[in-house]
Design a protein around this motif. Sequence first.
Motif, PDB file in Angstrom:
ATOM      1  N   SER A   2       0.757  -1.293  -0.167  1.00  0.00           N
ATOM      2  CA  SER A   2      -0.028  -0.003   0.104  1.00  0.00           C
ATOM      3  C   SER A   2       0.724   1.377   0.191  1.00  0.00           C
ATOM      4  O   SER A   2       0.588   2.297  -0.625  1.00  0.00           O
ATOM      5  N   VAL A   3       1.896   1.283   0.526  1.00  0.00           N
ATOM      6  CA  VAL A   3       2.890   2.382   0.523  1.00  0.00           C
ATOM      7  C   VAL A   3       3.367   2.746  -0.662  1.00  0.00           C
ATOM      8  O   VAL A   3       3.256   4.045  -1.092  1.00  0.00           O
ATOM      9  N   VAL A   4       3.389   1.999  -1.722  1.00  0.00           N
ATOM     10  CA  VAL A   4       3.787   2.168  -3.066  1.00  0.00           C
ATOM     11  C   VAL A   4       2.509   2.983  -3.880  1.00  0.00           C
ATOM     12  O   VAL A   4       2.844   4.158  -4.398  1.00  0.00           O
ATOM     13  N   TYR A   5       1.359   2.832  -3.477  1.00  0.00           N
ATOM     14  CA  TYR A   5       0.321   3.522  -3.896  1.00  0.00           C
ATOM     15  C   TYR A   5       0.194   4.835  -3.211  1.00  0.00           C
ATOM     16  O   TYR A   5      -0.085   5.873  -3.812  1.00  0.00           O
ATOM     17  N   GLY A   6       0.718   4.878  -1.990  1.00  0.00           N
ATOM     18  CA  GLY A   6       0.901   6.240  -1.484  1.00  0.00           C
ATOM     19  C   GLY A   6       2.000   7.156  -2.323  1.00  0.00           C
ATOM     20  O   GLY A   6       1.763   8.332  -2.450  1.00  0.00           O
ATOM     21  N   LEU A   7       2.930   6.460  -2.435  1.00  0.00           N
ATOM     22  CA  LEU A   7       3.947   7.123  -3.270  1.00  0.00           C
ATOM     23  C   LEU A   7       3.349   7.662  -4.679  1.00  0.00           C
ATOM     24  O   LEU A   7       3.693   8.799  -5.264  1.00  0.00           O
ATOM     25  N   LEU A   8       2.423   6.792  -5.388  1.00  0.00           N
ATOM     26  CA  LEU A   8       1.760   7.057  -6.502  1.00  0.00           C
ATOM     27  C   LEU A   8       1.036   8.323  -6.465  1.00  0.00           C
ATOM     28  O   LEU A   8       1.009   9.209  -7.471  1.00  0.00           O
ATOM     29  N   GLY A   9       0.182   8.133  -5.461  1.00  0.00           N
ATOM     30  CA  GLY A   9      -0.599   9.409  -5.223  1.00  0.00           C
ATOM     31  C   GLY A   9      -0.059  10.622  -5.004  1.00  0.00           C
ATOM     32  O   GLY A   9      -0.282  11.680  -5.313  1.00  0.00           O
ATOM     33  N   LEU A  10       0.891  10.467  -4.230  1.00  0.00           N
ATOM     34  CA  LEU A  10       1.942  11.774  -3.898  1.00  0.00           C
ATOM     35  C   LEU A  10       2.667  12.172  -5.452  1.00  0.00           C
ATOM     36  O   LEU A  10       2.439  13.656  -5.510  1.00  0.00           O
ATOM     37  N   THR A  50       2.311  16.192  -6.723  1.00  0.00           N
ATOM     38  CA  THR A  50       3.675  16.650  -7.547  1.00  0.00           C
ATOM     39  C   THR A  50       3.349  17.219  -9.089  1.00  0.00           C
ATOM     40  O   THR A  50       3.448  18.330  -9.434  1.00  0.00           O
ATOM     41  N   TYR A  51       2.512  16.491  -9.702  1.00  0.00           N
ATOM     42  CA  TYR A  51       2.163  16.880 -11.251  1.00  0.00           C
ATOM     43  C   TYR A  51       1.037  17.436 -11.346  1.00  0.00           C
ATOM     44  O   TYR A  51       1.075  18.260 -12.159  1.00  0.00           O
ATOM     45  N   LEU A  86      -7.180   4.119  -5.951  1.00  0.00           N
ATOM     46  CA  LEU A  86      -6.126   3.246  -6.832  1.00  0.00           C
ATOM     47  C   LEU A  86      -5.768   2.008  -5.962  1.00  0.00           C
ATOM     48  O   LEU A  86      -5.501   1.085  -6.695  1.00  0.00           O
ATOM     49  N   LEU A  87      -5.604   2.115  -4.769  1.00  0.00           N
ATOM     50  CA  LEU A  87      -5.232   0.972  -4.136  1.00  0.00           C
ATOM     51  C   LEU A  87      -6.348  -0.201  -4.303  1.00  0.00           C
ATOM     52  O   LEU A  87      -5.639  -1.465  -4.563  1.00  0.00           O
ATOM     53  N   MET A 101       1.606   9.072   3.129  1.00  0.00           N
ATOM     54  CA  MET A 101       2.500   9.312   1.984  1.00  0.00           C
ATOM     55  C   MET A 101       2.048  10.562   1.458  1.00  0.00           C
ATOM     56  O   MET A 101       2.921  11.449   0.877  1.00  0.00           O
ATOM     57  N   ILE A 102       0.562  10.809   1.342  1.00  0.00           N
ATOM     58  CA  ILE A 102       0.138  12.020   0.641  1.00  0.00           C
ATOM     59  C   ILE A 102      -0.084  13.032   1.529  1.00  0.00           C
ATOM     60  O   ILE A 102      -0.476  14.339   1.249  1.00  0.00           O
TER      61      ILE A 102
END
Length: 548
Positions: free
Chosen positions: A378-386, A391-392, A409-410, A477-478
């Motif tokens: 799940s932390v990877v999805y947090g990075l994806l959301g961040l 960022t973008y 997304l998770l 993460m977000i």
Amino acid sequence: MAMNTESGGFGRVSRTAGTLFRYLLLAATLFGLVFVTILLVYVANDAIQPLTADPGWHLTFLLTLVIPTLAAGAYANRRGIEALRTGVFTIGFVVVALMFSGGVAMIFVDIVEPLAWLAFLLALAVPTAVTMVVLRYDHRVPFVAQFLVTVAAFYLSLFGVPGPLGSLAGVPAIVPGIFGFVAGLPFAPAPWLMMAGTFGPAVAYVGSRYVAGDRDRRAHVLVAAAVLAVVLAGGALGPFVGVDPVPGVVVAAVGLAPPLVYAAGTAVNRPVERIGLLVPGTVIVGSLVGAVAVDIVGFAGPQSWVDWQFLTGSHSSTAAEAGFYPAIGGSILLMMTIAVLAFPVGIGAAVYLEEYAPNNRFTRVIDVNISNLAGVPSVVYGLLGLGLFVTYLDQPPGTVLLGGATLGLLILPIVIISAREAIRAVPEETRAASYGMGATKWQTVKNVVLPRSFSGILTGTILALGRAIGETAPLIMIGAPNVKYTLPAGLSEAASAMPLQVYAWSSLYAGEEFYQKAVPAGVVVLVAILLAMNSIAIVLRNKYQSTE
């Protein structure tokens, strides 16, 4: 002489090894269940502290509640196991309905005003009626015209003229939509009457259909009037028991009316199971009698940390005064956002992949990637959301919308996989029968596949929500705040969640007081809500499976 081996297609197989394997599986299952149960009992003991009550308190409830309930359950069981199941289900229904009515009431007390709620419903009802009329005459109207009329009806009803498109071009609003017109009315009925007017008819209609069934119109009208009276009584009588009219209407419509309708339907339509209602009746009467008795005698109850102050209070640096209210409200908003964002996409993707997608290399690559995405931490999805949203897309971190999109997304791969399994389970014979009757692909999907797979889709989506409600890493993460003192008033405001609040109490405010009071109480509330959601999934699955 008995043989301990047998032969088959896989060669000679030892029966002893098979028996040993079976017991090893049983031991592994019991190992996990026992240790999880011990942990939950330990946490619940810290949160509720049942042993702090006076012995007389325990004796009173033993005599007024426990023993009568066991006797009623034994009597119902003698009359039939179905009667006992109905009684137990009714008790669970009451608990879950009251729990969810509290969450819904929270939304209308602090987040959505009753007039805005009424305006939103009217703004959706009018274009929906237009769409139904268009669909009724679809054979006379081209598809493009149907599409344009439908989109225009929803756009004008929700946004007016020129709406968001005009705002982008710098054109001011000329004609408000139905939502803006109703929400801006200077005069409106009392808020609790608006809530009763929006909730009451729907609950009354469902109640009359469930209880009256095939009876005449008079029976339907009487049942609907009785249910509507319960909803109105929630607003009118709520202040006399310390509940404001608006939450009183919501609790009556969501928490009281459905169990009453179920009990009335059982009493009227299922005479064999009718005796099972003795169990919930005994529980309710026994609880009231026990509460009155201990109050009169003066016995002290458990010094539980899961009390009204904990559920309705905000965070505090003192463990004894710490509340869970903003975190509960934040989790509810996040769940609603996830449901809106993830489920249409997930179920649509599942329908396409199972019913329309060709079997080629491209779709096989998609299949493999969806399965792999379901196992990504799940932390990877947090990075994806961040990275994606903050960022973008330059969105503010930690908001309800951002948290819902990240958690959506998770669980999206889980929703797709569970929905695909449910759709795949529909027998091919039913599809062939539909095609044989001249139905098109869309008609077969709409009228055969989706109704037959609805129970599996619903179960998978609710269980996916259950995973999302307990996730912490993506929210951290977000940039979601660990602690919030108030509920967010919109999707663009920052929101905390129940697991984040518990994490903050166990880390930022780490101390003996928080470990023994606030943290166990928060865990008990989180687990109770999670179990309630899972129980709803099980009940809905069993209901639709029994009707298929």
